[in-house]
Design an enzyme around this catalytic site. Structure first.
Site, PDB file in Angstrom:
ATOM      1  N   CYS A 188      42.583  33.943  32.268  1.00  0.00           N
ATOM      2  CA  CYS A 188      41.661  34.653  31.390  1.00  0.00           C
ATOM      3  C   CYS A 188      42.191  36.026  31.298  1.00  0.00           C
ATOM      4  CB  CYS A 188      40.182  34.728  32.095  1.00  0.00           C
ATOM      5  SG  CYS A 188      39.166  35.375  31.188  1.00  0.00           S
ATOM      6  N   CYS A 241      39.512  38.719  31.731  1.00  0.00           N
ATOM      7  CA  CYS A 241      39.093  39.119  32.953  1.00  0.00           C
ATOM      8  C   CYS A 241      40.050  40.066  33.878  1.00  0.00           C
ATOM      9  CB  CYS A 241      38.897  37.742  33.561  1.00  0.00           C
ATOM     10  SG  CYS A 241      37.969  36.559  32.906  1.00  0.00           S
ATOM     11  N   ASP A 242      41.414  39.483  33.517  1.00  0.00           N
ATOM     12  CA  ASP A 242      42.441  39.917  34.520  1.00  0.00           C
ATOM     13  C   ASP A 242      43.626  40.938  33.891  1.00  0.00           C
ATOM     14  OD1 ASP A 242      41.244  38.772  36.520  1.00  0.00           O
ATOM     15  OD2 ASP A 242      42.402  36.990  35.881  1.00  0.00           O
TER      16      ASP A 242
END
Length: 312
Positions: free
Chosen positions: A138, A141-142
């Site tokens: 992701c 997300c990261d």
């Protein structure tokens, strides 16, 4: 083995942000929900290290700790959290008959499905070993953790192109590893990545190994045509080859799309079966974020509460 039948108002299948949020709302409404966590209690966030984009955690939080907080909050209001896997469901009539671990039957007036989805992986040992240590599925997300650094992303579809474009805004350079000599993405997404000077597409390449012991320090890739190997000096490695919704047990019971995502009526969590609701990544192939999953979990509990009220 316990073969007894249990009758309940609300059954929540699957944990994670969606399931736990549904549990918090349902239990506060006095519906005494029972949750079965599934094979991965807490869902995908339990294999995520730092979570910095969920409101309420100003200093960030480890994914497993966040899910532990969610669980405790759900239990505080009376949710019965149980470890077990739903192995069958008969949605042909209400109340619904659900089998857990092949032995116990739950008879539920309403069912909330929050089984989530699982990322598809390359299947190499180094990918598993470094998951959460520089390997991610992701970028939204990261990606923030790799700002100003060089990263690689695998995939050739719309998701891979979108995530490569996203990473290019915060990373120094993005290598896009594509197995074929063309992208599967829509034309507009193809144009976007091909015109981006920070994205280098490696056509006809596949990943041999992700390098590093405790963190990613590079990636060894191989040209499928020439056989030539190359090491990419990257600190982040993203896999964007798709997700698989964990919905196989509901096949032929609940309407899904061609990829297995449960179909819900627009603006609600209602499925085609009256009394069955779906939330989180089991029905969301677009956003796939913890905060959006939690939002639909709230919606599912409210939809279930209103449905039960209408039946009285």
């Amino acid at each position: 083995m316990n073969k007894e039948t249990e009758n309940i108002k609300v059954l929540i299948i699957g944990s994670g942000p969606a399931g736990y949020t549904a549990a918090i709302y349902a239990s506060r409404a006095g519906l005494s929900p029972i949750m079965y966590t599934g094979v991965q209690p807490g869902g995908q966030l339990t294999i995520t290290n730092d979570v910095e984009n969920y409101p309420g955690y100003p200093d960030g939080v480890m994914g497993p700790q966040m899910m532990e907080d969610f669980r405790k909050q759900a239990e505080r209001f009376g949710t019965d959290v149980r470890y077990g896997v739903v192995t069958a469901m008969d949605a042909s009539e209400r109340p619904f008959k659900v089998t857990v671990d092949g032995t116990q039957t739950i008879v539920a007036e309403t069912v909330i499905i929050s089984t989530g989805a699982s990322a598809k992986w390359l299947g190499i040992e180094s990918e598993t070993r470094l998951n959460g240590k520089g390997v991610s599925a992701c970028a939204v997300c990261d990606g923030f953790f790799f700002r100003g650094k060089d990263v690689a992303i695998v995939g050739g579809g719309d998701t891979a192109c979108e995530e490569a474009s996203y990473l290019s805004n915060i990373c120094k350079k993005v290598y896009m590893i594509v197995r074929r000599d063309e992208l599967r993405a829509s034309q507009i997404m193809q144009n976007r990545v091909m015109k981006n000077p920070k994205i280098e597409i490696l056509w006809n390449h596949e990943t041999e190994e992700i390098l590093g012991e405790e963190e990613v320090i590079g990636a060894k890739v191989k040209n499928r045509i020439s056989g030539e190997e190359r090491v990419l000096d990257v600190e982040g490695f993203f896999v964007a080859i798709g997700h698989q919704p964990n919905t196989s047990v509901f096949v032929n019971q609940i309407d899904t799309d061609e990829n297995g995502y449960i179909l819900t009526k627009p603006g609600t969590t209602r499925t085609n079966v009256s009394g069955v609701f779906a939330c989180g990544d089991a029905q969301d192939h677009e956003y796939r974020q913890a905060v959006t999953a939690a939002g639909t979990g709230c919606m599912a509990a409210l939809d279930a509460e209103r449905f039960l009220a209408s039946q009285e």
